[in-house]
Design a protein around this motif. Structure first.
Motif, PDB file in Angstrom:
ATOM      1  N   LEU A 170    -124.806 -15.567 -59.400  1.00  0.00           N
ATOM      2  CA  LEU A 170    -124.506 -16.858 -58.784  1.00  0.00           C
ATOM      3  C   LEU A 170    -123.209 -16.794 -57.987  1.00  0.00           C
ATOM      4  N   GLU A 171    -122.199 -16.146 -58.555  1.00  0.00           N
ATOM      5  CA  GLU A 171    -120.920 -16.047 -57.860  1.00  0.00           C
ATOM      6  C   GLU A 171    -121.024 -15.176 -56.612  1.00  0.00           C
ATOM      7  N   ARG A 225    -117.321  -8.721 -56.307  1.00  0.00           N
ATOM      8  CA  ARG A 225    -117.000  -9.559 -57.463  1.00  0.00           C
ATOM      9  C   ARG A 225    -116.868  -8.719 -58.722  1.00  0.00           C
ATOM     10  N   THR A 227    -114.802 -21.212 -60.389  1.00  0.00           N
ATOM     11  CA  THR A 227    -115.571 -21.946 -61.396  1.00  0.00           C
ATOM     12  C   THR A 227    -116.538 -21.043 -62.135  1.00  0.00           C
ATOM     13  N   THR A 228    -117.300 -20.224 -61.403  1.00  0.00           N
ATOM     14  CA  THR A 228    -118.261 -19.342 -62.069  1.00  0.00           C
ATOM     15  C   THR A 228    -117.559 -18.264 -62.881  1.00  0.00           C
ATOM     16  N   THR A 229    -116.426 -17.777 -62.405  1.00  0.00           N
ATOM     17  CA  THR A 229    -115.660 -16.810 -63.198  1.00  0.00           C
ATOM     18  C   THR A 229    -115.205 -17.438 -64.508  1.00  0.00           C
ATOM     19  N   TRP A 257    -116.665 -19.851 -66.090  1.00  0.00           N
ATOM     20  CA  TRP A 257    -117.832 -19.985 -66.964  1.00  0.00           C
ATOM     21  C   TRP A 257    -118.098 -18.679 -67.706  1.00  0.00           C
ATOM     22  N   ALA A 258    -118.012 -17.564 -67.006  1.00  0.00           N
ATOM     23  CA  ALA A 258    -118.252 -16.265 -67.626  1.00  0.00           C
ATOM     24  C   ALA A 258    -117.219 -15.981 -68.714  1.00  0.00           C
ATOM     25  N   ARG A 260    -122.379 -17.251 -53.870  1.00  0.00           N
ATOM     26  CA  ARG A 260    -121.340 -18.131 -53.344  1.00  0.00           C
ATOM     27  C   ARG A 260    -120.327 -17.355 -52.513  1.00  0.00           C
ATOM     28  N   TYR A 314    -115.349  -9.126 -62.591  1.00  0.00           N
ATOM     29  CA  TYR A 314    -116.311  -8.957 -63.674  1.00  0.00           C
ATOM     30  C   TYR A 314    -116.217  -7.618 -64.378  1.00  0.00           C
ATOM     31  N   ARG A 348    -115.129 -22.721 -55.857  1.00  0.00           N
ATOM     32  CA  ARG A 348    -116.427 -22.512 -56.500  1.00  0.00           C
ATOM     33  C   ARG A 348    -116.519 -21.124 -57.120  1.00  0.00           C
ATOM     34  N   PHE A 371    -124.061 -15.380 -64.129  1.00  0.00           N
ATOM     35  CA  PHE A 371    -122.893 -15.913 -63.441  1.00  0.00           C
ATOM     36  C   PHE A 371    -122.439 -14.991 -62.314  1.00  0.00           C
TER      37      PHE A 371
END
Length: 227
Positions: free
Chosen positions: A83-84, A144, A43-45, A47-48, A87, A149, A40, A80
């Motif tokens: 959200l990450e 993160r 996934t968000t990474t 998306w970014a 998670r 990021y 998961r 993102f």
């Protein structure tokens, strides 16, 4: 290693076969859960990265294209990241438990000279009886940021500055640079200042949470060690 019980004839305080079997299954479960939550995070990474790629494609599609998409994509990247980080706090629970078992059960089993941490079973049991996050939300954001990021934000910043500098033609002076940075009625100086503050805020958060991580680990508390 201390266990809650021992079979007759065994050394007091040693795990019996049933305890070891249960602990092995528990370890497999924690590895499985941490793997699911790790997916998961990826996934968000992704998306970014994809949204930044779309913004880059739009902005650099032509010399007359606006740089605004590269500004607006920062909002999505922030979303993102938040959200990450949320998670990550869940992922860190399962990861920390698995690493705790590895360090204090499997490690000493394979290399007996490395003794487990005192009262490690009580720490693990307390984490199951009273589950809680091992790190704060801000520390999760910082981790993160440092691991993923910061590079996404760096690419966004370089791409934005590059767009202003080279399109539609190379800038000839600083005044022209600020003129190109203007968005509608907002002066370019304000936009650039907001961009500097935007990046400085993320950098400050990454550095501050790194300090908090190190202080927490040096504290020697069981919860800190697991986190």
């Amino acid at each position: 290693m201390v266990a809650r019980s021992a079979e007759a004839g065994e050394e007091p305080g040693a795990f019996n076969s049933a305890d070891m079997g249960a602990l092995a299954h528990l370890y497999r479960a924690e590895i499985y859960r941490s793997t699911i939550w790790r997916t998961r995070l990826d996934t968000t990474t992704n998306w970014a990265v994809v949204t930044l790629g779309i913004a880059l494609s739009i902005t650099y599609s032509s010399a007359s294209a606006s740089e605004v998409p590269l500004v607006l994509v920062g909002i999505l990247i922030t979303f993102f990241l938040v959200l990450e980080s949320r998670r990550y706090r869940y992922f860190n629970v399962w990861r920390a438990r698995a690493r705790w078992i590895e360090r204090n059960f499997y490690g000493p089993m394979l290399t007996p000279e490395n003794a487990p941490q005192e009262d490690w079973t009580e720490t693990l049991a307390r984490d199951y009886l009273e589950p809680r996050y091992h790190i704060s939300f801000l520390r999760a954001i910082g981790r993160r940021l440092r691991r993923n990021y910061v590079w996404i934000l760096l690419i966004q910043t370089i791409a934005y500055c590059g767009k202003i500098i080279i399109h539609p033609a190379p800038v000839s002076n600083v005044a022209e640079f600020f003129d190109r940075a203007a968005i509608g009625p907002i002066p370019g100086e304000v936009i650039i200042l907001c961009g500097i503050l935007y990046n400085l805020a993320w950098i400050s958060l990454a550095v501050a949470t790194l300090y908090l991580d190190r202080v927490s680990h040096r504290g020697g508390r069981p919860s800190s060690a697991m986190g």
